[in-house]
Scaffold this motif. Structure first.
Motif, PDB file in Angstrom:
ATOM      1  N   THR A  97      -2.040 -40.221 -27.359  1.00 41.16           N
ATOM      2  CA  THR A  97      -1.773 -39.492 -28.602  1.00 41.16           C
ATOM      3  C   THR A  97      -0.284 -39.405 -28.884  1.00 41.16           C
ATOM      4  N   ARG A  98       0.547 -39.673 -27.883  1.00 44.08           N
ATOM      5  CA  ARG A  98       1.992 -39.658 -28.048  1.00 44.08           C
ATOM      6  C   ARG A  98       2.530 -41.039 -28.377  1.00 44.08           C
ATOM      7  N   GLY A  99       1.649 -42.000 -28.531  1.00 45.31           N
ATOM      8  CA  GLY A  99       2.073 -43.381 -28.706  1.00 45.31           C
ATOM      9  C   GLY A  99       1.783 -44.163 -27.438  1.00 45.31           C
ATOM     10  N   PRO A 100       1.860 -45.479 -27.494  1.00 43.79           N
ATOM     11  CA  PRO A 100       1.511 -46.276 -26.312  1.00 43.79           C
ATOM     12  C   PRO A 100       2.546 -46.170 -25.205  1.00 43.79           C
ATOM     13  N   PHE A 101       2.068 -46.123 -23.966  1.00 46.50           N
ATOM     14  CA  PHE A 101       2.927 -46.240 -22.792  1.00 46.50           C
ATOM     15  C   PHE A 101       2.817 -47.679 -22.294  1.00 46.50           C
ATOM     16  N   ASP A 102       3.930 -48.234 -21.822  1.00 43.97           N
ATOM     17  CA  ASP A 102       3.922 -49.573 -21.230  1.00 43.97           C
ATOM     18  C   ASP A 102       3.608 -49.411 -19.750  1.00 43.97           C
ATOM     19  N   ALA A 103       2.360 -49.687 -19.380  1.00 40.00           N
ATOM     20  CA  ALA A 103       1.891 -49.462 -18.012  1.00 40.00           C
ATOM     21  C   ALA A 103       2.050 -50.720 -17.170  1.00 40.00           C
ATOM     22  N   ILE A 104       2.525 -50.537 -15.933  1.00 39.10           N
ATOM     23  CA  ILE A 104       2.710 -51.648 -14.997  1.00 39.10           C
ATOM     24  C   ILE A 104       1.991 -51.309 -13.704  1.00 39.10           C
ATOM     25  N   ASP A 105       1.047 -52.168 -13.315  1.00 40.74           N
ATOM     26  CA  ASP A 105       0.280 -51.961 -12.085  1.00 40.74           C
ATOM     27  C   ASP A 105       0.943 -52.732 -10.952  1.00 40.74           C
ATOM     28  N   PHE A 106       1.683 -52.020 -10.107  1.00 36.94           N
ATOM     29  CA  PHE A 106       2.348 -52.662  -8.982  1.00 36.94           C
ATOM     30  C   PHE A 106       1.327 -52.979  -7.881  1.00 36.94           C
ATOM     31  N   PRO A 107       1.625 -53.943  -7.010  1.00 38.03           N
ATOM     32  CA  PRO A 107       0.715 -54.246  -5.897  1.00 38.03           C
ATOM     33  C   PRO A 107       0.528 -53.032  -5.001  1.00 38.03           C
ATOM     34  N   GLY A 108      -0.645 -52.940  -4.364  1.00 33.69           N
ATOM     35  CA  GLY A 108      -0.909 -51.833  -3.459  1.00 33.69           C
ATOM     36  C   GLY A 108       0.084 -51.816  -2.306  1.00 33.69           C
ATOM     37  N   ALA A 109       0.620 -50.637  -2.005  1.00 32.41           N
ATOM     38  CA  ALA A 109       1.618 -50.511  -0.945  1.00 32.41           C
ATOM     39  C   ALA A 109       1.483 -49.140  -0.289  1.00 32.41           C
ATOM     40  N   TYR A 110       1.534 -49.122   1.034  1.00 35.48           N
ATOM     41  CA  TYR A 110       1.458 -47.858   1.762  1.00 35.48           C
ATOM     42  C   TYR A 110       2.800 -47.131   1.760  1.00 35.48           C
ATOM     43  N   SER A 111       3.881 -47.891   1.647  1.00 32.99           N
ATOM     44  CA  SER A 111       5.205 -47.278   1.654  1.00 32.99           C
ATOM     45  C   SER A 111       6.175 -48.188   0.915  1.00 32.99           C
ATOM     46  N   LEU A 112       7.398 -47.742   0.786  1.00 33.95           N
ATOM     47  CA  LEU A 112       8.446 -48.533   0.149  1.00 33.95           C
ATOM     48  C   LEU A 112       9.287 -49.282   1.177  1.00 33.95           C
ATOM     49  N   ASP A 113       8.781 -49.383   2.404  1.00 35.53           N
ATOM     50  CA  ASP A 113       9.410 -50.203   3.435  1.00 35.53           C
ATOM     51  C   ASP A 113       8.677 -51.538   3.448  1.00 35.53           C
ATOM     52  N   PRO A 114       9.207 -52.556   2.787  1.00 38.59           N
ATOM     53  CA  PRO A 114       8.441 -53.784   2.517  1.00 38.59           C
ATOM     54  C   PRO A 114       8.098 -54.575   3.768  1.00 38.59           C
ATOM     55  N   GLN A 115       6.826 -55.007   3.816  1.00 39.94           N
ATOM     56  CA  GLN A 115       6.345 -55.892   4.869  1.00 39.94           C
ATOM     57  C   GLN A 115       5.872 -57.229   4.305  1.00 39.94           C
ATOM     58  N   SER A 116       5.902 -57.398   2.990  1.00 37.73           N
ATOM     59  CA  SER A 116       5.452 -58.622   2.337  1.00 37.73           C
ATOM     60  C   SER A 116       6.152 -58.727   0.990  1.00 37.73           C
ATOM     61  N   PRO A 117       6.106 -59.908   0.334  1.00 37.65           N
ATOM     62  CA  PRO A 117       6.797 -60.075  -0.950  1.00 37.65           C
ATOM     63  C   PRO A 117       6.345 -59.107  -2.030  1.00 37.65           C
ATOM     64  N   ASP A 118       5.048 -58.760  -2.076  1.00 40.69           N
ATOM     65  CA  ASP A 118       4.596 -57.855  -3.125  1.00 40.69           C
ATOM     66  C   ASP A 118       5.107 -56.436  -2.887  1.00 40.69           C
ATOM     67  N   GLU A 119       5.135 -55.994  -1.626  1.00 41.69           N
ATOM     68  CA  GLU A 119       5.697 -54.683  -1.329  1.00 41.69           C
ATOM     69  C   GLU A 119       7.202 -54.665  -1.582  1.00 41.69           C
ATOM     70  N   GLU A 120       7.848 -55.799  -1.348  1.00 46.64           N
ATOM     71  CA  GLU A 120       9.289 -55.891  -1.609  1.00 46.64           C
ATOM     72  C   GLU A 120       9.568 -55.741  -3.100  1.00 46.64           C
ATOM     73  N   LEU A 121       8.689 -56.297  -3.942  1.00 44.54           N
ATOM     74  CA  LEU A 121       8.875 -56.155  -5.386  1.00 44.54           C
ATOM     75  C   LEU A 121       8.799 -54.690  -5.791  1.00 44.54           C
ATOM     76  N   THR A 122       7.850 -53.947  -5.232  1.00 47.94           N
ATOM     77  CA  THR A 122       7.715 -52.537  -5.566  1.00 47.94           C
ATOM     78  C   THR A 122       8.987 -51.777  -5.237  1.00 47.94           C
ATOM     79  N   ARG A 123       9.553 -52.035  -4.063  1.00 52.87           N
ATOM     80  CA  ARG A 123      10.791 -51.352  -3.702  1.00 52.87           C
ATOM     81  C   ARG A 123      11.949 -51.788  -4.599  1.00 52.87           C
ATOM     82  N   ASP A 124      12.034 -53.107  -4.870  1.00 55.35           N
ATOM     83  CA  ASP A 124      13.137 -53.614  -5.689  1.00 55.35           C
ATOM     84  C   ASP A 124      13.163 -52.942  -7.054  1.00 55.35           C
ATOM     85  N   LEU A 125      12.011 -52.804  -7.682  1.00 54.17           N
ATOM     86  CA  LEU A 125      11.981 -52.270  -9.043  1.00 54.17           C
ATOM     87  C   LEU A 125      12.088 -50.757  -9.091  1.00 54.17           C
ATOM     88  N   LEU A 126      11.627 -50.087  -8.047  1.00 55.78           N
ATOM     89  CA  LEU A 126      11.694 -48.625  -8.050  1.00 55.78           C
ATOM     90  C   LEU A 126      12.997 -48.081  -7.473  1.00 55.78           C
TER      91      LEU A 126
END
Length: 656
Positions: free
Chosen positions: A69-98
């Motif tokens: 109702t406030r207008g569209p939000f641009d939603a991004i679904d990051f890969p599943g990750a238990y923490s921001l300590d990367p153990q794989s490329p997808d977890e590394e992306l989550t940390r890099d962007l956050l």
């Protein structure tokens, strides 16, 4: 506030248009695997969801517009990750962007999705995100499952301790979404007031171990303050079922029984539907096309042959398998949504690790039984480059759904009373092939590579939701139909042109040449002798295998074209379509095998299983592991496929 890059390339490399306006707030969806994050994301974004690789990476993310109702939000679904300590490329992306990205490239808010049944584990990434000045909202899922286990979570107390909004939701039933939208909206409105949580660290201690200990202490305090566990909580149904499903002996037997049931049920239900579609295509559709051409005064044999014996015969033969694929996808979606497929991963992982394969590699291998292309992309979850290469080389041996159409057609023709069991056997052979080839590569090329166990949160067993089942089934069926409408049409066109062109020195002219004198037959004859030891040295069979390099579905379409052109005058519906095609193929294998038809058809199916899946798989391999390993994989697949086919025919022809 900050804005994330407005566009992300798709999984094929081209740029995809952002579905939300350029100034829409960017909301990052983060959380551990199997907490309901992607289900929530898919429900909120609906048809506005897109998939793509993030710029500068090979990691696939989901992106879409979340209408509010406030207008569209641009939603991004990051890969599943238990923490921001990367153990794989997808977890590394989550940390890099956050965390590591410049301020102007970070999202505006973070939506952390947590599982109420495993709150301590789910909150670790929330603790890390709260250490940064983000507006944070926690979406709490699986509260109904927690209640059945005697767990009560006080969301208000949890909210007070975490210092951010906590909203109870059910992504499967679609409840709590209005409250979640309001909480995210309020967090964005007060983004300038967001502040990192204060950490209670002893003076002078700031190493990673001290930080982790402090986070766990903070999480334990939050859970203790907000969670009440019943003293006499009943034993969860999930635990009782898992005592069998995860048993070292009963678990694998149950998995085999379930998969046999899936294939038997699929072939039994689909058979009459396939027959009906077959009669429709070979009868009214073909007759209607001929009538329309006659009404338009188009009587050129090339045009008639291309439309009726080419497109309609080729594509139509493939489309008769749509009911089969729909039923198969539906049954697998039921197993997945119920929570059982995660148990199948654990059961199969034990067998893989027993021979030294990486445990975590089973996840992309499991995806490969649906389609090899996304499975190869899924190898990015593996932390070690050697493991990614090894798994990418093994995935083509997983029997994808495209090969299923070939198995079913041949099993229905040659083993009509045991078609489901034969198809099931092909998948068992596929699993055995993955294990044996993996062991061979592991003990030769990567003897020093260490293996890692499979770490996987097992979701609770749940009653499948029809809306989710229908959505998953349609997505997979649509991909199958897109293949039929794209690659198959191209293959049909090419095969028809080759079949309509006389071979050098042959009698006839374009569009009026006997099939055996065509350029298609002459080209196929070049490799036909290679298959003599396997019992199927016929140009129609080898030609179908060549088109199978493009897509395995093309094996059926090229057969349908070839045999339709050989007898274009047959008009009786009982003598056309799959029944006629089946008899023609049966006669071919009986002739080439010297009467050892069963041995030859098993050899052919195993060759189809083991040789290179399709050009799309090769493109995915090239992107992930490079041309060198891709070419090595092609040579490996062809060598193993030929050796196995020859061995099977030579052995079975002597014992049957």
């Amino acid at each position: 506030m900050a804005r994330v890059s407005p566009a992300a390339p798709s999984c094929h490399g081209e740029s995809s248009t952002r579905t939300a306006p350029a100034l829409s707030p960017v909301v990052a969806f983060v959380g551990a695997p199997n907490v309901g994050k992607s289900t929530l994301f898919n429900t909120l974004t609906g048809s506005k969801r897109t998939m793509g690789n993030w710029p500068g990476t090979s990691v696939e993310i989901g992106r879409g517009a979340w209408p509010t109702t406030r207008g569209p939000f641009d939603a991004i679904d990051f890969p599943g990750a238990y923490s921001l300590d990367p153990q794989s490329p997808d977890e590394e992306l989550t940390r890099d962007l956050l965390i590591d990205a410049p301020i102007q490239e970070r999202p505006d808010a973070v939506l952390v999705v947590a599982d109420a049944t495993a709150l301590t584990r789910s909150l670790y990434i929330a603790a890390q995100v709260r250490e940064h000045p983000y507006p944070v909202v926690l979406a709490l899922t699986m509260l109904d499952v927690a209640r059945r286990r005697g767990i009560r979570v006080d969301t208000t107390a949890l909210e007070n301790h975490l210092g951010c909004a906590v909203v109870a939701i059910d992504p499967r039933k679609g409840t709590g979404f209005d409250e979640l939208e309001d909480a995210v909206g309020r967090a964005l409105e007060h983004a300038d007031q967001a502040a990192p949580r204060e950490r209670d660290l002893p003076t002078g201690e700031a190493d990673e171990f001290a930080l982790a200990d402090e986070r766990f202490a903070w999480i334990d305090a939050a859970v203790e303050a907000s969670t009440v566990r019943a003293a006499n909580a009943p034993v969860a149904l999930t635990s009782r079922i898992d005592s069998v499903a995860l048993h070292p002996i009963l678990g694998p037997l149950l998995f085999l029984a379930v998969m046999w049931g899936v294939f038997e049920l699929t072939t039994t239900i689909a058979a009459p539907l396939q027959d009906g579609l077959d009669q429709l295509v070979s009868g009214p559709v073909s007759d209607g096309a001929r009538w329309l051409l006659a009404a338009l005064h188009i009587d050129h044999p090339v045009v008639t042959g291309f439309l009726v014996d080419g497109l309609i015969a080729g594509v139509g033969a493939l489309l008769t398998f749509v009911p089969l694929m729909a039923i198969m996808f539906l049954l697998l979606a039921l197993l997945e949504d119920s929570g059982y497929m995660a148990r199948a991963a654990v059961v199969s992982d034990r067998a893989m690790r027993a021979i030294g394969l990486p445990g975590k590699a089973f996840l992309p291998l499991l995806v490969g039984f649906g389609c090899n292309v996304p499975a190869i992309a899924a190898t990015r979850v593996l932390p070690d480059a050697k493991q990614r290469i090894l798994t990418s080389l093994l995935i083509p041996f997983t029997s994808c759904s495209a090969r299923l159409t070939v198995y079913v057609m041949l099993a229905s023709t040659f083993f009509p009373d045991r078609a489901g069991t034969v198809v099931f056997a092909m998948y068992v052979i596929s699993v055995a092939l993955v294990i044996v080839v993996g062991l061979l590569l592991r003990t030769t090329l990567w003897r020093t590579m260490g293996s890692s166990p499979l770490v996987l949160d097992l979701p609770p067993y749940q009653v499948p939701v029809p809306r989710i089942i229908a959505s998953v089934t349609w997505v997979k069926l649509r991909a199958f139909l897109q293949t039929a409408a794209g690659i198959i049409v191209a293959c049909v066109t090419l095969v028809f042109l080759l079949q309509a062109t006389p071979a050098p020195g042959a009698d006839g002219r374009f569009g009026a040449v006997a099939p055996q004198d065509s350029l298609y037959a002459a080209s196929a004859e070049v490799i036909t002798p290679v298959f003599a030891p396997a019992g199927f040295d016929d140009w129609r069979t080898s030609g179908a295998l060549v088109t199978g390099f493009v897509a395995k579905e093309a094996v059926i379409s090229s057969w349908a074209q070839t045999y339709a052109l050989e007898d274009p005058s047959a008009q009786d519906a009982e003598q056309q379509g799959r029944s006629q095609l089946g008899r023609a193929i049966h006669h071919t294998f009986e002739t080439t095998s010297g009467g050892h038809t069963t041995a030859a058809i098993w050899a052919f199916m195993i060759f189809t299983l083991a040789y290179t899946p399709c050009v799309a798989t090769l493109a995915a391999q090239k992107r992930e592991i490079g041309w060198g390993w891709t070419l090595f994989g092609i040579a490996l697949q062809l060598s193993i496929a030929w050796a196995l086919a020859v061995a099977v025919f030579q052995i079975l022809s002597r014992v049957l």
